[in-house]
Design a protein around this motif. Sequence first.
Motif: not given
Length: 779
Positions: A153-161, A205-210
């Motif tokens: 599903v990937g991560l958004t910026r807020d989900e990373m936080n 490092e975590v690189i993600s596209r949600s």
Amino acid sequence: YIINNHIFCNHFASTDLVPKAGMKFPTIAVLALSSSAAAFAPALFTTKSHTIQSTKNRKATPAFVPRMSAVESAEETFEFQAEVGRVMDIIINSLYSDRDVFLRELVSNAADACDKRRFLSLTNDAAASAESPCIRIKPDPIANTLTIEDTGVGLTRDEMNNNLGRIAQSGTKAFMEAMDSKDLNLIGQFGVGFYSGFLVADKMEVISRSMNSKNGEVYKWTSQAQGGSYTITEMPADAAEEIGTKIVLHLKDDASDYLESSKIESLLQKYSEFIEFPISVYKEKTAYEQVPDEEANAKLEEGEEPKMKTVPIKSEGFEQLNNQKPIWLRSPKEVTEEEYTEFYKAAFKSSYDDPMAKTHFVLEGQVEARAILYIPGMLPYELSKDMFSDDSKNIRLYVRRVFINDKFEDLIPRWLKFIRGVVDSSELPLNVGREILQQSKVLQIINKRLVRKSLDMIRDIEAADDDGASYIQFWNNFGKYLKVGIVEDGDTYKKELAPLLRFFSSKSGEEYTSLDKIVEGMTDAQKENKKIYYVTGEGLSKAKMSPSIEKLAKKGYEVLYMTEPLDEITIETLSSFGDYKLVDANKDGAFDDDSDEEAKKEKEEATEQLSDLIDYLEMELGEKVKSVKISKLLSESPAALVQGAYGMSPTMQRYMQMQSVAMGEGSLPGMGSMNQAILEINPDHPVIKELNGIVKGAGTSGPIEDETFANKVTLLYDVAAMTSGYEVSDPAAFAKRVVQLMSTGATVSDAVVEESTANVEKDDAASDDGDDAITPEVM
């Protein structure tokens, strides 16, 4: 200024003025906060050495403090609070005992992401049109990195936080609560598994596209193992070509072995073999092709076939590992016998062993779990060396298809160590590191159910075995475990285990018999007696020599043979079977029957007639015996040694002594006095009558000065000791006495044991099995 989610304080950066909270600055334009920037509204904004407090009153304290540069940048840095950093230190250095589990945790998180995407694809057309989610792992020795990538599903910026920037904040748990569904098969609910990556990496490092991102933004989360902060950076769109998450571990110097594909494969096969989504590892592959051998074909004559050679062709690429299917998640009706056998051989590395029995069941109600249990066809190698070997990994525990451990001793009792199986439950009380199974009611319920199902399998083998061969095979392999079960869990499972026991007996010959068959074959007299008799000995042949069973055999009683120390401990723990008491025939008073007045009277008369001999034997043998008594159990032997009601058999005494020596404790204190034997003599035997006549003829209470007579007395004791299972303390002296007796020409070969009329009548009334009585011979 807040523009495109970034904050600028240019006015404050270029002046020495320190504004106060609530002051108005007409040169500052206040724009509406976007949703992502609103998260920072209550925070402290730092510019140079000047600080301004947000004008809004906020009760909550943020978990991080962002620092913003005066120069426009896509990178944002967040500092952990002091106590949060301490928690991070504990997770990295103390929570996990084996750092190999980092791969299990990160692959589990990737599987959760894939599961979320599949679930959301039911209502999201974009997700539904995508290919099936998968997990890819790529070691890079040159860059010293290990990359774990999923198309979930990937991560958004807020989900990373929220999920990566806060310790013990579980995105999986929040997702399940948001979806309000108990059917989601998600693993990571503790919120600390992600940080296990720092066990082997000094930077992550975590690189993600949600899939929830409208414009396809790509973000990168970065943190150092020993740092107190992390950064979130917006990356170019081509940094992640597809929806999903890529975790890059910059490995520590001592973690270079995780760059080897073979190491990664072995860990995946151990922990993630049954993950539902494809897991592929990037590795170098070698294929072999047949090509013409140019050197050999240089002198090829016309008409000859060209010679070929095999050359290795190396290539690199991803190769899928997890091809096994978790059949325990399917309905038992849908799984074939071939699939059960194939799964057993693959899961427990038993290529040449077909299981004797299996059971596949689902726990519902208080606890939800699925399990498959097997009884092996042969004793596993590691158990042949040590029946409770720690190397024997019998029950594999999974939580939602992810392997957790196979060393949980409380999951099943150790007397079922031979059972192989899989248990999968999401309700097991694991510690946060998912390595320790904690005591709880849930565990007790699962334990009892596994025991019940195991006993059902054993009973099924017994019931389906027409000729008894299959169950005897089971008994030869695993019978000792059932005996241990009675010793260790007798209070709970004694009644269920007792019918499954097998022993040799005076009527079974070289075959086993059960306690049920003993009861079925009882004579009426034995049924009235309410006793099942047994004798002990080191092996079947020595148990048969016991003189204590002579009269029992003549009366038609079937006597059990306890041929090893564990048998004796088992039978004493069992103590009874149904209405029948289990009695050691080698114990003093084992055959006494106070209700038989006639037998009681005969014993009293014999004791009175042989009183002088009894007194002399007690004086002559001294501390060798506790006392001398008349026995009505002997028919062919002149004497026997028996133990008191609370004494140990000679077999058990030797076993306890060996255990004491093996543990470095030397001889057991009090062993001799506590276990002094009682010499029982046969009043009808000619040797006893001869000795009694000599004592009466001497007419003295002191020692009789006759070497031949003294030898006979000592030999009487030695022979009784040997036939009763004891060891002769001085073999050389014993041999010398035998030779001296032989040289005198004395013989008792023509002697016949006289029996009273009452005894003859009783024996005539007994069953025809009296011919099986054992007559011990001593040279």
